[in-house]
Design a protein around this motif. Structure first.
Motif, short mmCIF file in Angstrom:
data_model
loop_
_atom_site.label_atom_id
_atom_site.label_comp_id
_atom_site.label_asym_id
_atom_site.label_seq_id
_atom_site.Cartn_x
_atom_site.Cartn_y
_atom_site.Cartn_z
N THR A 122 22.24 11.60 -33.85
CA THR A 122 22.31 10.85 -32.60
C THR A 122 21.60 11.60 -31.48
O THR A 122 20.84 11.01 -30.69
CB THR A 122 23.77 10.61 -32.20
N ILE A 123 21.82 12.91 -31.41
CA ILE A 123 21.19 13.73 -30.36
C ILE A 123 19.67 13.72 -30.50
O ILE A 123 18.94 13.55 -29.52
CB ILE A 123 21.74 15.18 -30.42
N LEU A 124 19.18 13.90 -31.73
CA LEU A 124 17.73 13.90 -31.97
C LEU A 124 17.12 12.54 -31.62
O LEU A 124 16.03 12.46 -31.04
CB LEU A 124 17.43 14.24 -33.42
N PHE A 125 17.84 11.47 -31.97
CA PHE A 125 17.35 10.13 -31.67
C PHE A 125 17.20 9.95 -30.16
O PHE A 125 16.17 9.45 -29.68
CB PHE A 125 18.32 9.09 -32.24
N LEU A 126 18.20 10.35 -29.40
CA LEU A 126 18.17 10.19 -27.95
C LEU A 126 17.10 11.08 -27.31
O LEU A 126 16.42 10.67 -26.36
CB LEU A 126 19.54 10.49 -27.35
N LEU A 127 16.95 12.30 -27.82
CA LEU A 127 15.92 13.20 -27.28
C LEU A 127 14.52 12.61 -27.49
O LEU A 127 13.66 12.67 -26.60
CB LEU A 127 16.02 14.58 -27.94
N LEU A 128 14.31 12.04 -28.66
CA LEU A 128 13.00 11.44 -28.94
C LEU A 128 12.78 10.20 -28.08
O LEU A 128 11.65 9.94 -27.65
CB LEU A 128 12.90 11.08 -30.42
N ARG A 129 13.85 9.48 -27.80
CA ARG A 129 13.71 8.34 -26.89
C ARG A 129 13.31 8.80 -25.49
O ARG A 129 12.56 8.13 -24.79
CB ARG A 129 15.03 7.56 -26.80
#
Length: 446
Positions: A122-129
């Protein structure tokens, strides 16, 4: 004879330059909408793999929140790429931003899921967003300006609507084609398990197409004239570097006031769009119970309705003025959109398509004259920065609204009422913006 040929050749070259700018602007805005609809089509899979919850509406809200995160970073992208575009050129900023969007979008397809690495997914997904949001904001800052600067005054209203409506249609079309193709290869549950990754990979393909289209693009006449004037002034006053476009925008009280008025219109238009065309795929699936392919077919027709609305109303603003266009659009949308949304939920058969097309038509109306209005609000030296920030801050606020609709709806049956209330607020804000906005038609060069 030779002189006549030279003039004709010059006109032909100018027409080709304008056409390239139109295509580039439309495709650049299309990438913004492609990002939106890709996430909408894979929202259930994203919710499952990155925002799992025992409550389906909370999982869906997480997916929409991931989109809102990107919107919140777009003003930063506008500040960075807009400043670059105002100093060094619209074309260079556009190429860098489009390449970044493609790489960032494709990278989502490589991310590990919650099942693999837990909360870190979830954290990686949000950072990439967040990263993607910066690049998308940069696309808007450059594409929204080079098109309107490159066409004659007579066509700027239509150009505004064409970038908005045509670009939206391109983005929706590309995302829908990708969804249909990937759904065919990965039918049923396999789409939510594996196919969603290939939806994101398609982002790299669209960016490559964009970079190919931009090869023959040249800077707008307004930018070239401004650069020549700036260079002459620097030589005369022995200046090396002036204040940044962002500093100029924020330090000038008049520009700040213009920016705040712009936000009323861009927030209202952004919220209206994301709550209609942006939320329709979810609405059609959860409330009307349509299948994914059926919903995407309606969205394709809706993109055409939106393009007709945006182009037509953009042209209307060229005849009656931007302010009157804002007021007319605001009144009609305030009266009609909540009614249409409430009735869509109980519609069946062909009525579903009719309501959805009407909603798409009105949902795209708000930004038809908006783009050229924002361009006309700022001088060439800070136009990319001012336009990009005005658009992206407003659309960032508007883009958060679908998340609140999902949170305010305990069950899918509650969506129509929640959506109608939020839409009424968005249309009212847009109407207030139209009331306080000045008339700007014909003032691009001032």
């Amino acid at each position: 004879m030779d002189a006549t040929m030279t003039v004709e050749e010059g006109k032909a070259t100018g027409s080709q330059t304008s056409m390239r700018a139109v295509i580039a602007s439309c495709f650049g805005w299309g990438l913004d909408l492609f990002d939106l609809f890709i996430l909408l089509y894979v929202a259930p899979a994203v919710g499952k793999h990155f925002f799992p919850s025992h409550e389906p509406m909370l999982s869906l809200a997480g997916a929409y929140a991931a989109f809102a995160v990107t919107l919140l970073m777009r003003p930063l992208g506008s500040a960075l790429f807009g400043s670059y575009a105002d100093r060094h050129g619209r074309k260079g900023a556009m190429i860098l931003a489009v390449a970044g969007v493609g790489i960032a979008t494709a990278a989502f397809g490589l991310l590990p899921t919650v099942e693999m690495i837990g909360i870190w997914a979830t954290i990686l997904f949000l950072l990439l967003r967040l990263v993607q949001g910066i690049f998308v904001g940069g696309v808007v800052a450059s594409t929204h300006v080079i098109g309107t600067e490159s066409v004659p005054e007579r066509w700027r209203g239509m150009m505004s609507g064409t970038i908005g409506g045509g670009g939206a249609a391109i983005g929706t079309l590309l995302a829908s084609i990708a969804f249909m193709g990937v759904s065919y290869v990965f039918p049923g549950d396999s789409f939510n398990e594996t196919g969603w990754r290939f939806m994101f990979f398609c982002g790299l393909i669209t960016s490559v197409i964009g970079l190919i289209l931009f090869r023959g693009l040249v800077e707008s006449p307004h930018f070239r004239e401004a650069q020549e004037a700036k260079a002459a002034k620097a030589r005369a006053e022995k200046e090396i570097v002036g204040p940044s476009p962002l500093k100029t925008l924020m330090a000038n009280p008049d520009y700040r006031k213009r920016f705040l008025v712009n936000l009323l219109l861009s927030t209202g238009a952004g919220a209206s769009y994301y709550l209609t065309a942006g939320y329709l795929p979810t609405y059609l699936k959860l409330v009307n119970g349509l299948s994914g392919p059926a919903a995407s077919s309606i969205m394709l027709m809706g993109s055409v309705a939106g393009a007709i609305s945006s182009i037509g109303l953009g042209e209307l603003s060229q005849h009656i003025g931007r302010k009157k266009a804002f007021l007319a659009i605001g009144v009609v949308c305030l009266l009609a959109l909540p009614f249409l949304i409430l009735n869509l939920g109980s519609a069946t058969g062909g009525a579903v398509t009719a309501y959805a097309l009407a909603i798409s038509f009105l949902g795209s109306a708000g930004f038809a004259p908006l783009m050229i209005f924002l361009n006309e609000r700022f001088p060439t030296e800070i136009r990319s920065t001012g336009t990009g920030l005005s658009w992206n801050v407003g659309f960032a606020i508007g883009g958060i609204m679908p998340t609140f609709v999902s949170l305010a709806s305990a069950t899918p049956a509650d969506i129509p009422q929640s959506l109608a209330i939020f839409l009424a607020g968005a249309c009212a804000l847009y109407l207030v913006g139209g009331l306080v906005a000045p008339e700007t038609k014909g003032r691009l060069a001032t």
